[in-house]
Design a protein around this motif. Structure first.
Motif, PDB file in Angstrom:
ATOM      1  N   VAL A 144      -2.960   7.945   6.036  1.00  0.00           N
ATOM      2  CA  VAL A 144      -3.206   6.520   6.215  1.00  0.00           C
ATOM      3  C   VAL A 144      -2.045   5.729   5.652  1.00  0.00           C
ATOM      4  O   VAL A 144      -1.536   6.035   4.569  1.00  0.00           O
ATOM      5  N   ARG A 145      -1.614   4.691   6.376  1.00  0.00           N
ATOM      6  CA  ARG A 145      -0.589   3.780   5.890  1.00  0.00           C
ATOM      7  C   ARG A 145      -1.137   2.359   5.945  1.00  0.00           C
ATOM      8  O   ARG A 145      -1.798   1.977   6.915  1.00  0.00           O
ATOM      9  N   PHE A 146      -0.836   1.553   4.923  1.00  0.00           N
ATOM     10  CA  PHE A 146      -1.332   0.187   4.854  1.00  0.00           C
ATOM     11  C   PHE A 146      -0.161  -0.788   4.890  1.00  0.00           C
ATOM     12  O   PHE A 146       0.794  -0.645   4.113  1.00  0.00           O
ATOM     13  N   PRO A 147      -0.187  -1.780   5.770  1.00  0.00           N
ATOM     14  CA  PRO A 147       0.953  -2.686   5.942  1.00  0.00           C
ATOM     15  C   PRO A 147       1.247  -3.557   4.724  1.00  0.00           C
ATOM     16  O   PRO A 147       2.326  -4.115   4.613  1.00  0.00           O
ATOM     17  N   THR A 148       0.291  -3.731   3.811  1.00  0.00           N
ATOM     18  CA  THR A 148       0.504  -4.595   2.651  1.00  0.00           C
ATOM     19  C   THR A 148       1.265  -3.895   1.527  1.00  0.00           C
ATOM     20  O   THR A 148       1.651  -4.533   0.552  1.00  0.00           O
ATOM     21  N   LEU A 149       1.472  -2.588   1.643  1.00  0.00           N
ATOM     22  CA  LEU A 149       2.099  -1.829   0.564  1.00  0.00           C
ATOM     23  C   LEU A 149       3.606  -1.665   0.776  1.00  0.00           C
ATOM     24  O   LEU A 149       4.084  -1.637   1.903  1.00  0.00           O
ATOM     25  N   THR A 150       4.329  -1.537  -0.335  1.00  0.00           N
ATOM     26  CA  THR A 150       5.758  -1.238  -0.264  1.00  0.00           C
ATOM     27  C   THR A 150       5.915   0.246   0.067  1.00  0.00           C
ATOM     28  O   THR A 150       4.968   1.031  -0.082  1.00  0.00           O
ATOM     29  N   PRO A 151       7.099   0.680   0.504  1.00  0.00           N
ATOM     30  CA  PRO A 151       7.301   2.112   0.794  1.00  0.00           C
ATOM     31  C   PRO A 151       6.964   3.014  -0.386  1.00  0.00           C
ATOM     32  O   PRO A 151       6.375   4.085  -0.201  1.00  0.00           O
ATOM     33  N   ARG A 152       7.328   2.631  -1.601  1.00  0.00           N
ATOM     34  CA  ARG A 152       7.024   3.441  -2.775  1.00  0.00           C
ATOM     35  C   ARG A 152       5.510   3.518  -3.008  1.00  0.00           C
ATOM     36  O   ARG A 152       4.970   4.591  -3.309  1.00  0.00           O
ATOM     37  N   GLU A 153       4.828   2.392  -2.852  1.00  0.00           N
ATOM     38  CA  GLU A 153       3.374   2.371  -3.034  1.00  0.00           C
ATOM     39  C   GLU A 153       2.697   3.219  -1.965  1.00  0.00           C
ATOM     40  O   GLU A 153       1.757   3.968  -2.248  1.00  0.00           O
ATOM     41  N   ASP A 154       3.188   3.105  -0.739  1.00  0.00           N
ATOM     42  CA  ASP A 154       2.656   3.908   0.367  1.00  0.00           C
ATOM     43  C   ASP A 154       2.824   5.400   0.072  1.00  0.00           C
ATOM     44  O   ASP A 154       1.924   6.206   0.304  1.00  0.00           O
ATOM     45  N   GLU A 155       3.999   5.766  -0.440  1.00  0.00           N
ATOM     46  CA  GLU A 155       4.308   7.166  -0.692  1.00  0.00           C
ATOM     47  C   GLU A 155       3.401   7.764  -1.760  1.00  0.00           C
ATOM     48  O   GLU A 155       2.859   8.860  -1.593  1.00  0.00           O
ATOM     49  N   ILE A 156       3.196   7.044  -2.865  1.00  0.00           N
ATOM     50  CA  ILE A 156       2.380   7.600  -3.944  1.00  0.00           C
ATOM     51  C   ILE A 156       0.917   7.686  -3.526  1.00  0.00           C
ATOM     52  O   ILE A 156       0.217   8.645  -3.878  1.00  0.00           O
ATOM     53  N   LEU A 157       0.427   6.739  -2.718  1.00  0.00           N
ATOM     54  CA  LEU A 157      -0.958   6.828  -2.242  1.00  0.00           C
ATOM     55  C   LEU A 157      -1.122   7.995  -1.276  1.00  0.00           C
ATOM     56  O   LEU A 157      -2.139   8.696  -1.309  1.00  0.00           O
ATOM     57  N   ALA A 158      -0.121   8.221  -0.403  1.00  0.00           N
ATOM     58  CA  ALA A 158      -0.191   9.354   0.523  1.00  0.00           C
ATOM     59  C   ALA A 158      -0.236  10.663  -0.251  1.00  0.00           C
ATOM     60  O   ALA A 158      -1.009  11.574   0.071  1.00  0.00           O
ATOM     61  N   MET A 159       0.576  10.777  -1.291  1.00  0.00           N
ATOM     62  CA  MET A 159       0.582  11.989  -2.104  1.00  0.00           C
ATOM     63  C   MET A 159      -0.738  12.160  -2.837  1.00  0.00           C
ATOM     64  O   MET A 159      -1.258  13.274  -2.959  1.00  0.00           O
ATOM     65  N   MET A 160      -1.298  11.050  -3.304  1.00  0.00           N
ATOM     66  CA  MET A 160      -2.567  11.124  -4.029  1.00  0.00           C
ATOM     67  C   MET A 160      -3.703  11.560  -3.097  1.00  0.00           C
ATOM     68  O   MET A 160      -4.568  12.356  -3.471  1.00  0.00           O
ATOM     69  N   MET A 161      -3.699  11.046  -1.866  1.00  0.00           N
ATOM     70  CA  MET A 161      -4.756  11.378  -0.917  1.00  0.00           C
ATOM     71  C   MET A 161      -4.666  12.825  -0.450  1.00  0.00           C
ATOM     72  O   MET A 161      -5.670  13.429  -0.070  1.00  0.00           O
ATOM     73  N   ARG A 162      -3.453  13.402  -0.484  1.00  0.00           N
ATOM     74  CA  ARG A 162      -3.265  14.757   0.006  1.00  0.00           C
ATOM     75  C   ARG A 162      -3.292  15.803  -1.100  1.00  0.00           C
ATOM     76  O   ARG A 162      -3.088  16.989  -0.829  1.00  0.00           O
TER      77      ARG A 162
END
Length: 208
Positions: A144-162
């Protein structure tokens, strides 16, 4: 200026890989090719430092070991001085070893490939390693990617979800630290910022 070539017939994946390379190699000019003939043409016209190849190209049977290795061998022979990375969505260890024998420096499964992982592979190649990344059973999780997040924020959430079951948040922060060069405290800060934004939107996924 370094030059890289991405040989991949799927437009979205090719563009994604090219974007990852531009992000990880700031001084790199990246070209793309959809077919083996086009890749050979580009390799004849220019000298590339890095070539990323998906062996399941048009005109070849993606389920045939012979065809897949033929693609890899042809491209490596056309650019013997380049560092070659094989990327595939249908990976197996025997094929990975065969590609290494042909001269590939790395073998990477596209399934579950998170932002920043390709950069980590490139860093390992620079250190003289020949990394192999095979798919995992738990890799087929939603991305999942969210448009309100910065690339770094997106990356850490993706890693956390996986993350695998039982993996602590601290371990994820440390993993992001090793992949991106930031310290674990900064990774935690990005995570908290991203989490706060999603909480405000009422869109916090389960497990975060």
């Amino acid at each position: 200026m370094r030059r890289a070539l991405v040989v991949e017939d799927q437009n979205l994946m090719r563009l994604a890989l090219m974007t990852e390379l531009r992000a990880g190699l700031r001084d790199c000019c990246v070209a793309g090719a959809q077919t083996l003939p086009l890749a050979r043409q580009l390799l004849e016209q220019d000298q590339f430092d890095l070539v990323i190849t998906d062996p399941g190209l048009p005109g070849f049977d993606p389920t045939s070991r012979h065809d897949r290795l033929h693609v890899v061998e042809t491209i490596i022979e056309a650019a013997p001085e380049a560092a070659h990375i094989v990327v595939t969505g249908s990976d197996d260890e025997d094929e990975a070893l065969a590609c290494r024998l042909l001269g590939a420096r790395s073998y990477v499964c596209k399934t579950g490939l998170a932002p920043g992982e390709l950069r980590n592979v490139l860093e390992r190649i620079d250190r003289g390693e020949t990394p192999i990344r095979l798919s995992e059973l738990d890799a087929a999780k939603p991305d999942v990617r969210f448009p309100t997040l910065t690339p770094r924020e997106d990356e850490i959430l993706a890693m956390m979800m996986r993350r695998k079951a039982g993996t602590k948040r601290r371990e994820v922060f440390e993993t992001m630290s090793s992949k991106t060069g930031i310290n674990p405290a900064s990774a935690e800060k990005y995570y908290k910022q991203a989490r706060a934004k999603l909480l405000k939107l009422g869109r916090l996924p389960k497990g975060l």
